[in-house]
Write a protein that holds these residues in place. Structure first.
Motif, PDB file in Angstrom:
ATOM      1  N   LEU A  96     -23.747  51.356  -2.514  1.00 15.01           N
ATOM      2  CA  LEU A  96     -24.446  52.429  -2.335  1.00 15.01           C
ATOM      3  C   LEU A  96     -24.867  52.914  -3.639  1.00 15.01           C
ATOM      4  O   LEU A  96     -26.191  52.973  -4.164  1.00 15.01           O
ATOM      5  CB  LEU A  96     -24.346  53.348  -1.339  1.00 15.01           C
ATOM      6  CG  LEU A  96     -24.464  53.211   0.180  1.00 15.01           C
ATOM      7  CD1 LEU A  96     -23.722  54.192   1.266  1.00 15.01           C
ATOM      8  CD2 LEU A  96     -25.828  52.833   0.303  1.00 15.01           C
ATOM      9  N   ALA A  97     -23.710  53.103  -4.485  1.00 16.00           N
ATOM     10  CA  ALA A  97     -23.901  53.895  -5.822  1.00 16.00           C
ATOM     11  C   ALA A  97     -24.649  52.773  -6.690  1.00 16.00           C
ATOM     12  O   ALA A  97     -25.486  53.354  -7.589  1.00 16.00           O
ATOM     13  CB  ALA A  97     -22.514  54.064  -6.332  1.00 16.00           C
ATOM     14  N   LEU A 135     -29.567  50.533 -12.703  1.00 15.31           N
ATOM     15  CA  LEU A 135     -29.738  49.056 -13.034  1.00 15.31           C
ATOM     16  C   LEU A 135     -30.937  48.370 -12.716  1.00 15.31           C
ATOM     17  O   LEU A 135     -31.316  47.367 -13.371  1.00 15.31           O
ATOM     18  CB  LEU A 135     -28.495  48.270 -12.300  1.00 15.31           C
ATOM     19  CG  LEU A 135     -27.134  48.604 -12.584  1.00 15.31           C
ATOM     20  CD1 LEU A 135     -26.219  48.385 -11.617  1.00 15.31           C
ATOM     21  CD2 LEU A 135     -26.877  48.055 -14.038  1.00 15.31           C
ATOM     22  N   TRP A 136     -31.741  48.865 -12.078  1.00  8.00           N
ATOM     23  CA  TRP A 136     -33.220  48.306 -11.685  1.00  8.00           C
ATOM     24  C   TRP A 136     -34.007  48.246 -12.888  1.00  8.00           C
ATOM     25  O   TRP A 136     -34.969  47.259 -12.879  1.00  8.00           O
ATOM     26  CB  TRP A 136     -33.863  49.387 -10.531  1.00  8.00           C
ATOM     27  CG  TRP A 136     -34.156  50.582 -10.653  1.00  8.00           C
ATOM     28  CD1 TRP A 136     -33.423  51.648 -10.543  1.00  8.00           C
ATOM     29  CD2 TRP A 136     -35.390  51.217 -11.242  1.00  8.00           C
ATOM     30  NE1 TRP A 136     -34.032  52.813 -11.037  1.00  8.00           N
ATOM     31  CE2 TRP A 136     -35.254  52.586 -11.439  1.00  8.00           C
ATOM     32  CE3 TRP A 136     -36.719  50.592 -11.644  1.00  8.00           C
ATOM     33  CZ2 TRP A 136     -36.374  53.446 -11.899  1.00  8.00           C
ATOM     34  CZ3 TRP A 136     -37.763  51.268 -12.321  1.00  8.00           C
ATOM     35  CH2 TRP A 136     -37.301  52.607 -12.388  1.00  8.00           C
ATOM     36  N   ILE A 172     -23.852  48.206 -18.511  1.00  7.54           N
ATOM     37  CA  ILE A 172     -22.437  48.892 -18.405  1.00  7.54           C
ATOM     38  C   ILE A 172     -22.501  50.474 -18.263  1.00  7.54           C
ATOM     39  O   ILE A 172     -21.931  50.775 -17.302  1.00  7.54           O
ATOM     40  CB  ILE A 172     -21.698  48.459 -19.746  1.00  7.54           C
ATOM     41  CG1 ILE A 172     -21.276  46.920 -19.442  1.00  7.54           C
ATOM     42  CG2 ILE A 172     -20.230  49.359 -19.735  1.00  7.54           C
ATOM     43  CD1 ILE A 172     -20.641  46.364 -20.899  1.00  7.54           C
ATOM     44  N   ASP A 173     -23.370  50.826 -19.239  1.00  8.43           N
ATOM     45  CA  ASP A 173     -23.605  52.426 -18.884  1.00  8.43           C
ATOM     46  C   ASP A 173     -24.200  52.951 -17.564  1.00  8.43           C
ATOM     47  O   ASP A 173     -23.745  53.821 -17.204  1.00  8.43           O
ATOM     48  CB  ASP A 173     -24.559  52.984 -20.144  1.00  8.43           C
ATOM     49  CG  ASP A 173     -23.775  52.934 -21.400  1.00  8.43           C
ATOM     50  OD1 ASP A 173     -22.435  52.778 -21.462  1.00  8.43           O
ATOM     51  OD2 ASP A 173     -24.712  52.737 -22.398  1.00  8.43           O
ATOM     52  N   TYR A 174     -25.223  52.281 -17.294  1.00  5.16           N
ATOM     53  CA  TYR A 174     -25.763  52.588 -15.974  1.00  5.16           C
ATOM     54  C   TYR A 174     -24.807  52.477 -14.837  1.00  5.16           C
ATOM     55  O   TYR A 174     -24.701  53.328 -14.112  1.00  5.16           O
ATOM     56  CB  TYR A 174     -26.964  51.603 -15.393  1.00  5.16           C
ATOM     57  CG  TYR A 174     -28.285  51.749 -16.495  1.00  5.16           C
ATOM     58  CD1 TYR A 174     -28.498  52.914 -17.081  1.00  5.16           C
ATOM     59  CD2 TYR A 174     -29.091  50.644 -16.388  1.00  5.16           C
ATOM     60  CE1 TYR A 174     -29.658  52.921 -17.859  1.00  5.16           C
ATOM     61  CE2 TYR A 174     -30.004  50.818 -17.403  1.00  5.16           C
ATOM     62  CZ  TYR A 174     -30.419  51.856 -18.000  1.00  5.16           C
ATOM     63  OH  TYR A 174     -31.739  51.869 -18.821  1.00  5.16           O
ATOM     64  N   CYS A 175     -23.931  51.451 -14.758  1.00  7.64           N
ATOM     65  CA  CYS A 175     -22.971  51.268 -13.937  1.00  7.64           C
ATOM     66  C   CYS A 175     -21.909  52.298 -13.745  1.00  7.64           C
ATOM     67  O   CYS A 175     -21.527  53.006 -12.850  1.00  7.64           O
ATOM     68  CB  CYS A 175     -22.310  49.979 -13.611  1.00  7.64           C
ATOM     69  SG  CYS A 175     -21.305  49.392 -12.488  1.00  7.64           S
ATOM     70  N   LYS A 176     -21.141  52.702 -14.954  1.00 10.51           N
ATOM     71  CA  LYS A 176     -20.566  53.588 -15.154  1.00 10.51           C
ATOM     72  C   LYS A 176     -20.949  55.175 -14.739  1.00 10.51           C
ATOM     73  O   LYS A 176     -20.311  55.722 -14.162  1.00 10.51           O
ATOM     74  CB  LYS A 176     -19.971  53.905 -16.833  1.00 10.51           C
ATOM     75  CG  LYS A 176     -19.050  52.719 -17.136  1.00 10.51           C
ATOM     76  CD  LYS A 176     -18.804  52.978 -18.952  1.00 10.51           C
ATOM     77  CE  LYS A 176     -17.837  52.050 -19.261  1.00 10.51           C
ATOM     78  NZ  LYS A 176     -17.737  52.215 -20.720  1.00 10.51           N
ATOM     79  N   ASN A 177     -22.128  55.443 -15.067  1.00 14.37           N
ATOM     80  CA  ASN A 177     -22.761  56.512 -14.703  1.00 14.37           C
ATOM     81  C   ASN A 177     -22.940  56.799 -13.166  1.00 14.37           C
ATOM     82  O   ASN A 177     -22.771  57.763 -12.526  1.00 14.37           O
ATOM     83  CB  ASN A 177     -24.185  56.843 -15.412  1.00 14.37           C
ATOM     84  CG  ASN A 177     -24.025  57.243 -16.814  1.00 14.37           C
ATOM     85  OD1 ASN A 177     -23.050  57.667 -17.173  1.00 14.37           O
ATOM     86  ND2 ASN A 177     -25.069  56.682 -17.589  1.00 14.37           N
ATOM     87  N   ALA A 178     -23.398  55.489 -12.533  1.00  8.34           N
ATOM     88  CA  ALA A 178     -23.564  55.653 -11.077  1.00  8.34           C
ATOM     89  C   ALA A 178     -22.024  55.806 -10.462  1.00  8.34           C
ATOM     90  O   ALA A 178     -21.877  56.312  -9.165  1.00  8.34           O
ATOM     91  CB  ALA A 178     -24.016  54.370 -10.567  1.00  8.34           C
TER      92      ALA A 178
END
Length: 142
Positions: free
Chosen positions: A31-32, A67-68, A84-90
């Protein structure tokens, strides 16, 4: 969770016919990462294209990932670093809320796209690894 080895999503049914309860973070991570996070005006010029989730109306924090935003990106170091940044933030809130000890995100690019490896260190010492395929927008448990 999607079972790449079998080609389908896996649900487990108990002997009594109920869905088996799982104590992993598979659903939460999916979900994240796979929910579109709302982009800022600086990232998308037209407000109607900023996406996001209705859940943001009911919480103080932003939900989902950006990520989109990589959909039209080239497969280069800049896109990899943003992924990587988008994933870490999510996923940051899992650590902030003490659901897990730590989440590490690493990435690589290949001729087929960008891949992220997500390592989740649980409170009780368990370690789970996931792989996110940015070009196919899919998550797999490793």
């Amino acid at each position: 969770l999607y079972r790449e080895d079998k080609g389908y999503f896996d649900l487990e049914i108990t002997d009594s016919g109920d869905l088996k309860i799982d104590d992993s973070f598979d659903t939460g991570l999916n979900l994240a990462i796979l929910t579109d996070g709302r982009a800022d005006v600086s990232e998308i010029s037209r407000p109607e294209n900023q996406r996001g989730t209705i859940v943001d109306l009911f919480t103080e924090r932003r939900n989902g990932s950006k990520l989109w935003l990589l959909e039209q990106s080239r497969n280069d170091e800049g896109a990899l670093n943003r992924a990587i940044d988008y994933c870490k933030n999510a996923l940051k809130y899992f650590v902030d809320l003490n659901f897990v000890k730590q989440i590490l995100v690493d990435g690589a690019k290949s001729e087929k796209g960008i891949y992220l490896t997500i390592t989740v260190y649980g409170i009780n010492g368990e370690i789970d690894k996931y792989r996110y395929d940015a070009w196919n927008n899919s998550m797999y448990r490793q």
